[in-house]
Design an enzyme around this catalytic site. Structure first.
Site, PDB file in Angstrom:
ATOM      1  N   GLU A 110       0.161  -1.038   0.085  1.00 21.91           N
ATOM      2  CA  GLU A 110       0.150   0.038  -0.382  1.00 21.91           C
ATOM      3  C   GLU A 110       0.838   1.057  -0.354  1.00 21.91           C
ATOM      4  O   GLU A 110       0.765   2.009   0.994  1.00 21.91           O
ATOM      5  CB  GLU A 110      -0.982   0.124   0.838  1.00 21.91           C
ATOM      6  CG  GLU A 110      -1.700  -1.247   0.991  1.00 21.91           C
ATOM      7  CD  GLU A 110      -2.683  -1.554   2.613  1.00 21.91           C
ATOM      8  OE1 GLU A 110      -2.693  -0.312   3.400  1.00 21.91           O
ATOM      9  OE2 GLU A 110      -4.143  -2.276   2.432  1.00 21.91           O
ATOM     10  N   ASP A 170      -0.838  -4.107  -3.726  1.00 21.99           N
ATOM     11  CA  ASP A 170      -2.167  -2.578  -3.428  1.00 21.99           C
ATOM     12  C   ASP A 170      -3.130  -2.621  -3.191  1.00 21.99           C
ATOM     13  O   ASP A 170      -3.409  -4.000  -3.761  1.00 21.99           O
ATOM     14  CB  ASP A 170      -1.026  -1.456  -4.362  1.00 21.99           C
ATOM     15  CG  ASP A 170      -1.279  -0.006  -3.173  1.00 21.99           C
ATOM     16  OD1 ASP A 170      -2.678  -0.265  -2.488  1.00 21.99           O
ATOM     17  OD2 ASP A 170       0.012   0.374  -3.618  1.00 21.99           O
ATOM     18  N   GLU A 206      -5.441 -11.027  -2.139  1.00 24.67           N
ATOM     19  CA  GLU A 206      -6.278 -11.004  -0.706  1.00 24.67           C
ATOM     20  C   GLU A 206      -7.733 -10.564  -1.344  1.00 24.67           C
ATOM     21  O   GLU A 206      -8.893  -9.601  -0.518  1.00 24.67           O
ATOM     22  CB  GLU A 206      -5.809  -9.955  -0.311  1.00 24.67           C
ATOM     23  CG  GLU A 206      -4.654  -9.330   0.486  1.00 24.67           C
ATOM     24  CD  GLU A 206      -4.877  -8.058   1.302  1.00 24.67           C
ATOM     25  OE1 GLU A 206      -5.397  -7.708   2.260  1.00 24.67           O
ATOM     26  OE2 GLU A 206      -3.141  -7.847   1.728  1.00 24.67           O
TER      27      GLU A 206
HETATM   28  O1  9MR Z   1      -7.474  -8.395   7.761  1.00 24.03           O
HETATM   29  C1  9MR Z   1      -6.237  -7.909   8.767  1.00 24.03           C
HETATM   30  C2  9MR Z   1      -7.108  -7.174  10.168  1.00 24.03           C
HETATM   31  O2  9MR Z   1      -7.433  -8.972  10.507  1.00 24.03           O
HETATM   32  C3  9MR Z   1      -5.751  -6.296  10.577  1.00 24.03           C
HETATM   33  O3  9MR Z   1      -7.054  -6.064  11.910  1.00 24.03           O
HETATM   34  C4  9MR Z   1      -5.919  -5.013   9.588  1.00 24.03           C
HETATM   35  C5  9MR Z   1      -4.783  -4.279   9.702  1.00 24.03           C
HETATM   36  O4  9MR Z   1      -4.478  -3.024   9.212  1.00 24.03           O
HETATM   37  O5  9MR Z   1      -5.302  -5.654   8.060  1.00 24.03           O
HETATM   38  C6  9MR Z   1      -5.941  -6.827   7.604  1.00 24.03           C
HETATM   39  O6  9MR Z   1      -5.651  -7.268   6.485  1.00 24.03           O
HETATM   40  C7  9MR Z   1      -5.123  -6.525   5.389  1.00 24.03           C
HETATM   41  C8  9MR Z   1      -3.811  -6.307   4.857  1.00 24.03           C
HETATM   42  O7  9MR Z   1      -2.287  -6.608   5.468  1.00 24.03           O
HETATM   43  C9  9MR Z   1      -3.156  -5.468   3.705  1.00 24.03           C
HETATM   44  N1  9MR Z   1      -4.721  -5.133   2.937  1.00 24.03           N
HETATM   45  C10 9MR Z   1      -5.887  -4.544   3.581  1.00 24.03           C
HETATM   46  C11 9MR Z   1      -6.495  -5.485   4.977  1.00 24.03           C
HETATM   47  C12 9MR Z   1      -8.207  -5.566   5.412  1.00 24.03           C
HETATM   48  O8  9MR Z   1      -7.415  -4.703   5.268  1.00 24.03           O
END
Ligand code: 9MR
Length: 392
Positions: free
Chosen positions: A175, A225, A293
């Site tokens: 990101e 991203d 994702e």
């Molecule tokens: O799914 C993840 C969630 O459990 C966490 O609280 C969060 C913290 O920022 O991150 C989520 O995963 C993210 C991923 O690492 C990067 N892309 C977006 C995902 C969803 O927010």
């Protein structure tokens, strides 16, 4: 008891058969392939079904790795690529300068090695879930670019070396683009800036990739991203940045599209944006695109409600959208552009989308429901490869 179960199964079977036969005939999975079908030893496998196209994976958590549980059996049978949803992020692995915590990711690696899985490391550099110690000294003052570059290199070298030959793919940076224009103004960008004085500010990204490559030359290195599939502007920004880095010899192996989409996402827009990114293969013919994702919210963006009625019509629309998406991804797989599709989680109950962007909402974005039963979207996708081969 047995009788009640039989009636339930019979009814579900009849409903499902109605749905399936209305879409196509001679489906590979129908009849016993119930949407409420739970895992058992005879269950088919998503990743095996898509083996001619791409690897299919899921983000998981340590609680999924308890051998003998239904969760463990499901993930092991259904997927061949895995990412830790949170446990390989900087705040977990490197909470303070002198502390590395590899415990959970080590267990993940142990699971992957035992079961012959492909493993992804998420993520080395991010603006979120990144502890403040990176950016400040003991007196609380912001560190210099030199200090941050040293910390960045040490962080990446230690983690990637620890998993050398074990973690196959790294989301090296996550990101780094801004939602509207150019690079995100993170602490990484702000402090390191144009470190080499060549006129661009990609330096922290370039250093991250070069350092990861030195630590494990065989690892696949991804720049990851969100919204790349919906925003053409963001896809072009990514294309321009990566093109320049590739031309300068920065070892970027691929772009990761997170693909947190909705049931109403425009798949043709996504195809267009992937085509833009796929032009990076003109610079590096081996350049890949991974879907890293994937999930599909049942709510439109801006909808603040917390419950949605899963009407027959809605479920059909949802399943059709998943099919449209996978057909598009298979088109790219056939050209060698996409080889990996990873879901963000594997069952609705554990999805982050139950808490974002609205707290305490019930969402249904994945292929397996809260009771770990396979949904109709799962069966619709399971039928795609054979339908496609019949159509060829
Ligand atoms: O799914 C993840 C969630 O459990 C966490 O609280 C969060 C913290 O920022 O991150 C989520 O995963 C993210 C991923 O690492 C990067 N892309 C977006 C995902 C969803 O927010």
């Amino acid at each position: 008891m047995k009788m009640i179960r039989f009636v339930g199964v019979f009814t579900a079977c009849a409903i499902l058969l109605g749905t399936f036969t209305s879409c196509a005939s001679n489906l590979k999975y129908s009849g016993s392939a119930l949407p409420e079908y739970a895992y058992d030893e005879t269950a088919p496998s998503l990743y095996e079904e898509f083996a001619d196209y791409f690897n299919v994976g899921a983000a998981i958590n340590p609680s999924d790795l308890v051998e003998g549980t239904e969760q463990y059996n499901i993930i092991t049978k259904q997927f061949n690529v895995f990412t830790m949803e949170n446990d390989t992020k900087p705040d977990h692995v490197h909470p303070s300068e002198d502390t590395y915590n590899f415990t959970n990711t080590d267990k993940f690696v142990e699971y992957g090695e035992k079961n012959g899985k492909i493993l992804r490391g998420h993520t080395l550099v991010w603006h979120s879930q990144c502890p403040d110690w990176f950016f400040y000294d003991d007196e609380g003052n912001e560190v210099t670019a030199d200090v941050l570059v040293e910390r960045l290199k040490e962080h990446i070298t230690t983690i990637v070396s620890h998993y050398k030959g074990k973690i196959d793919t790294w989301d090296v940076v996550n990101e780094v683009l801004d939602d509207n224009f150019g690079l995100r103004l993170s602490n990484w960008l702000k402090i390191i800036g144009d470190y080499d004085g060549d006129g661009d500010k990609y330096d922290f990204i370039e250093i991250a990739f070069r350092t990861a490559h030195e630590a494990d030359p065989d690892a696949r290195l991804i720049i990851n991203d969100y919204s790349l599939e919906t925003s053409e502007n963001k896809a072009i920004t990514m294309y321009n940045m990566v093109k320049q880095m590739l031309e300068e010899g920065v070892p970027v192996d691929g772009v990761g599209l997170q693909m947190h989409i909705g049931y109403d996402t425009d798949i043709e827009q996504a195809r267009n944006n992937i085509e833009i990114l796929a032009k990076l293969r003109e610079v590096n013919p081996d350049f890949v695109i991974e879907i890293t994702e994937l999930d599909m919210s049942c709510y439109s963006w801006g909808d603040e409600s917390t419950e949605i009625e899963l009407t027959k019509e809605f479920v059909q629309q949802f399943d059709d959208k998943y099919c449209e998406l996978f057909n598009m991804l298979m088109d790219f797989a056939e050209q060698g552009i996409i080889d990996t599709v990873v879901f963000w989680g594997y069952n609705d109950g554990a999805s982050w989308l139950n808490g974002f962007p609205v707290a305490n909402r019930t969402n249904h974005p994945l292929l397996i429901d809260r009771d770990l039963k396979f949904k109709s979207a799962y069966w619709a996708l399971m039928n795609l490869p054979s339908q496609r081969q019949t159509a060829d």
